[in-house]
Design an enzyme around this catalytic site. Sequence first.
Site, mmCIF file in Angstrom:
data_model
loop_
_atom_site.group_PDB
_atom_site.id
_atom_site.type_symbol
_atom_site.label_atom_id
_atom_site.label_comp_id
_atom_site.label_asym_id
_atom_site.label_seq_id
_atom_site.Cartn_x
_atom_site.Cartn_y
_atom_site.Cartn_z
ATOM 1 N N HIS A 83 -5.397 1.546 3.037
ATOM 2 C CA HIS A 83 -6.463 0.804 2.351
ATOM 3 C C HIS A 83 -6.440 -0.685 2.684
ATOM 4 C CE1 HIS A 83 -3.152 0.200 -0.495
ATOM 5 N NE2 HIS A 83 -3.805 -0.867 -0.910
ATOM 6 N N LYS A 125 -5.760 -6.195 6.556
ATOM 7 C CA LYS A 125 -4.877 -7.376 6.501
ATOM 8 C C LYS A 125 -4.319 -7.716 7.880
ATOM 9 C CE LYS A 125 -3.854 -7.464 1.627
ATOM 10 N NZ LYS A 125 -2.883 -7.192 0.549
HETATM 11 FE FE LIG Z 1 -6.540 -4.652 -0.715
#
Ligand SMILES: [Fe+2]
Length: 339
Positions: A206, A210
């Site tokens: 998820h 990043k």
């Molecule tokens: Fe997140």
Amino acid sequence: MNKQGKILIVDDELGVRESLKFILKDKYDIFPFDSGKEVISSFSPGAYDLALLDIKMPEMTGIELLKRLKNLDPEIIVIMVTGHGTLETAQAAINLGASGYVSKPFDRHELEKMIEENIQKKKRREEERLKLVSLEEAKKQLDSEVRKAYSATLESLIIAVNAKDSYTSSHSQEVAMLATWILEASGEMRNSGEEKAILRYVASLHDIGKIGIKENILKKPGSLNSQEWEEIKRHPIIGAEILGPIDFLRGYICIVRNHHERFDGTGYPDGLKGEKIPFYARVVSIADAFHAMCSDRPYRKSLLKERALEILKQEKGKQFDPALVDIAVKALEDSDLYL
Ligand SMILES: [Fe+2]
């Protein structure tokens, strides 16, 4: 010479059996019987390609034998042998699955032609069936290869996320575990094993977006300024873009894109509200927040499980789906996870 098939002959008259045998023996293996009862007692499906059945026989008529044989071996070809006065019955036999009939006395060429055509037809059917089986086998093999390749792709992505940030690594696995656990508690986990595995993979990815966020922002110990915060908020979109080209994840990418939506519509990136937020994303959102609260972060220490559950309850209808919070809180309260 290779024989072209196995032919069962059932006739109570020795003369008929012998003459049929004489006509057919060079091309086929011949199995003569004088009664249906005897045939049935030793019959096994696939033992014969074709049966020539006399209609009028004592004990068991040819019609009765036809029904029994078709029942035991639907693939067997049956040709009725008719004598005087049984032509109508022979026609009725066609309706019961017989492929044709020949009248006594036989026209040798007509008989040979009928048998040959039917045996060839059966062979072609069998070849088609085998082709289909081998196609299905090949498809199964291909599917399993594709599945393996998918899993390998996802594993690689997980490794890529882990390499970027060790917190993200363990957090992602825990969120995936918690999300599947909450889904199971909700009774909504009705998916096949494969779907479950995909869900778990995607839940553990998820935060894959990043990867695209600068490290100094990701690991900043203090609080973020508004510009840095805007940068962090891009990760669901980046994540959805990374997974976007993977065809089989279509339908699950919402988990990545929408795990920061809020039930009251003030979340990001799409500002979705209530049940407009995909169900799996609502589940992952709770799992994500709960696990984050129970972990040490660069900017604060972990909260006690009890306090984290309190916050989940306070956020019912605000950050989280109220019904799912009730399910998650009950399941977490009853378990010894995160004590
Ligand atoms: Fe997140």
